[in-house]
Design a protein around this motif. Sequence first.
Motif, short mmCIF file in Angstrom:
data_model
loop_
_atom_site.label_atom_id
_atom_site.label_comp_id
_atom_site.label_asym_id
_atom_site.label_seq_id
_atom_site.Cartn_x
_atom_site.Cartn_y
_atom_site.Cartn_z
N ARG A 170 27.12 74.44 40.05
CA ARG A 170 26.69 75.63 39.33
C ARG A 170 27.74 76.11 38.33
O ARG A 170 27.70 77.24 37.88
N GLY A 171 28.67 75.23 38.02
CA GLY A 171 29.76 75.59 37.12
C GLY A 171 29.31 75.95 35.72
O GLY A 171 30.03 76.63 34.99
N ALA A 172 28.12 75.51 35.33
CA ALA A 172 27.63 75.82 33.99
C ALA A 172 27.34 77.30 33.81
O ALA A 172 27.20 77.78 32.69
N PHE A 173 27.24 78.06 34.93
CA PHE A 173 26.99 79.50 34.84
C PHE A 173 28.26 80.30 34.56
O PHE A 173 28.20 81.50 34.37
N TYR A 174 29.40 79.64 34.58
CA TYR A 174 30.68 80.34 34.58
C TYR A 174 31.46 80.09 33.30
O TYR A 174 31.30 79.05 32.64
N LEU A 175 32.34 81.05 32.96
CA LEU A 175 33.23 80.87 31.82
C LEU A 175 34.20 79.73 32.11
O LEU A 175 34.66 79.56 33.24
N GLN A 176 34.54 78.97 31.09
CA GLN A 176 35.41 77.81 31.27
C GLN A 176 36.89 78.15 31.13
O GLN A 176 37.74 77.45 31.68
N ASP A 177 37.21 79.22 30.41
CA ASP A 177 38.60 79.53 30.10
C ASP A 177 39.22 80.59 31.00
O ASP A 177 40.43 80.85 30.91
N TYR A 178 38.41 81.21 31.84
CA TYR A 178 38.90 82.33 32.64
C TYR A 178 38.56 82.15 34.11
O TYR A 178 37.60 81.48 34.48
N ARG A 179 39.42 82.76 34.94
CA ARG A 179 39.19 82.84 36.37
C ARG A 179 39.27 84.31 36.79
O ARG A 179 39.81 85.15 36.07
N MET A 180 38.76 84.59 37.98
CA MET A 180 38.74 85.95 38.50
C MET A 180 39.82 86.13 39.56
O MET A 180 40.08 85.22 40.35
N GLY A 181 40.44 87.31 39.58
CA GLY A 181 41.43 87.63 40.59
C GLY A 181 41.49 89.13 40.81
O GLY A 181 40.64 89.89 40.34
N ALA A 182 42.50 89.55 41.56
CA ALA A 182 42.73 90.98 41.80
C ALA A 182 43.93 91.41 40.97
O ALA A 182 44.98 90.77 41.00
N PRO A 183 43.82 92.52 40.25
CA PRO A 183 44.93 92.97 39.43
C PRO A 183 46.04 93.57 40.29
O PRO A 183 45.85 93.83 41.48
N PRO A 184 47.20 93.81 39.72
CA PRO A 184 48.23 94.54 40.46
C PRO A 184 47.68 95.88 40.93
O PRO A 184 46.90 96.54 40.24
N SER A 185 48.08 96.28 42.14
CA SER A 185 47.62 97.55 42.69
C SER A 185 48.70 98.09 43.61
O SER A 185 49.69 97.41 43.90
N ARG A 186 48.49 99.27 44.11
CA ARG A 186 49.50 99.88 44.97
C ARG A 186 49.67 99.11 46.27
O ARG A 186 50.73 99.09 46.86
N THR A 187 48.59 98.47 46.75
CA THR A 187 48.68 97.72 48.00
C THR A 187 49.07 96.26 47.78
O THR A 187 49.43 95.57 48.72
N ASN A 188 48.98 95.78 46.53
CA ASN A 188 49.39 94.41 46.21
C ASN A 188 49.93 94.38 44.79
O ASN A 188 49.22 94.00 43.85
#
Length: 644
Positions: free
Chosen positions: A280-298
């Motif tokens: 199902r990779g065709a549904f996704y952007l090729q140049d970007y990935r998802m993550g969690a931004p800097p935060s107070r707990t991480n």
Amino acid sequence: MNSQETVQQPDEAIVEALRLLGKRRLALAIHDASFPGLASEDIGRGSPYSEGAKQFLAFARRLGFDAVQLGPQGQTARDNPSPYDGTLFSRNILNLDIVAVANAPGGLLGKGSLRHLLAGSRRDSAHSDHRYAFDASHAALDEIYDNFIERLTQGDASAIDLKAELTAFATRQADWLDADALYHALAAAHGGRHYRDWPVFNEDCTERDLYRPAPGQEDHCASRRAVLQHRYQMAIERYQLGQLLLHRQHAQWRALLNGWGLRLYGDLQVGLSPCDAWSRGAFYLQDYRMGAPPSRTNPLGQPWGYGVFNPEQYLEPRGEPGPVMRFLLARVNKMLTEFDGIRIDHPHGLVCPWVYRNDDPDPYHAVQHGARLFSSPQLLEHPGLARYAIVTPEQLNTTVPRYADDWVQSLQRLQVERYALLLDTVVDAVRAHGASNEDVLCEVLSTLPYPLARVIARQGLGRFRVTQKADLDNPLDVYRSENAHAEDWIMVGNHDTPPVWHLVRQWVNNGQAGEQARYLAQRLVVEEEREAFAKTLASDWRKLAHARLADIFASPAAHVMVFFADLLGLEEIYNRPGITDPGNWTLRVPQDYATRYAEAVTRGEALNLPCVLALALRAQGEEVAQTHAALIARLQALAGWSIT
């Protein structure tokens, strides 16, 4: 336990106390691998469909729980036990109750093979042995399939009936099952390697790219898939049979729990397995990935490496559902035929994902310099994101970091609707299946960006309140229980935090017990009792833990969740997020949990629910305490142990 069997219901005092406290759901959170197994059925990992798991959930129901929150149930890899990296549609073969298969009339698994598999695990019953369980489950499925084929060729009536059932199942589920079965057949042929590591031959459409054809290669790739499906037809049918057996066991299990008064919640994970990325990779952007931004707990952020839906595939040009929307609907609708509700894992991923470039050799540098997909109209570091921007530059607060909750500071109604498109799809599907907002668990943790806040408010959804993260110096902190709203889900901790029993010992050791005790005394007792009560809590970690637990029941939130370690008095950490640790995802309910719990609860070293509810009722004020004095006395009698 069979589907007709009833279990003992919780004491009426527990039920009445929860009602008076405004608690509409009391959910036990536990992942599949953590369920206990009887000694006669255990292969080194839990399964929700096992006899041991059923007995444990009957135990939880007697205590007062009325819901069960599972983690993702997808197929995991041999070298990665994280359920959040499992498949999105296929179920995990490690959950198959092989004892039930062996004991069924005309069982497809031999008793000798069963004994051999059960004897092979050397891990203690309080921890998973993922690799052994993986190998044992697949060995069991090999024999199940071989016996099925042998009996089919012999004209066995039960095998013929099973073949018909399998054909019908594979036809109904073809939209996801065809691709998943082919992937796992190819992965096995390539030694279990990730598809990125499969060999590349001089072909127009490689096995890596069967579902992501180059322009002009669509027909060739379709033909190539058909060739491979024929070549691996036995491996594919084996996979389909495993999925049929798992889906059958799940349906029977859910019916059993519902009959006991337990609702069952699934986990709509934000992550993506290699299988799903491949097909199902065709549904996704090729140049970007998802993550969690800097935060107070991480503060470092978390580079998850998960795919990011391509916004240009949400809808077709005329507004009909596009590939992304059709995929999401198929996934959610399947879940809602199998569960009573859904936990949305990191709803940011559906509304305002934090994305980072995948060509940066340092993933932590990349995630720390990422951006919000729909909230970046003019970033020099990410010029390509401007095409997806929903907001204008004038709506941004550029004096704060772009991961700050108030980076976007205003939105118009139509903009909120655009941010809400995917989350609205999930919530609408839940309602269409007869569930309600209470059955949509929105896992908002460290950050709540303004667009997400607007979207969940629009749907009348709550958020998670993890009280162990509370900033006691900030009266407005979102994790303080008094700041919760009725629609929220409140908990002391979850699968990514230390158990409360671990935490309170830590507070005692590092000198934080007094501060915690003073805060809890303010929350739970009248002013003239606070000083003495705080001293009592600070001097006894067991009482401090119970006050922490009472605090969530005394809050305005109508929905309470308790992680299994917090129920049982376990101190070991289940998962340390953001790091690779061999101990992650291994903690289980021990086989002798009932005896351990009975002993621990009398010492105040496991959750004593009647004790906690009595304290939470008294915290509602003198009038409530006097009006319901008899109920509080009944709870204290049930508790057999007191904080005061």
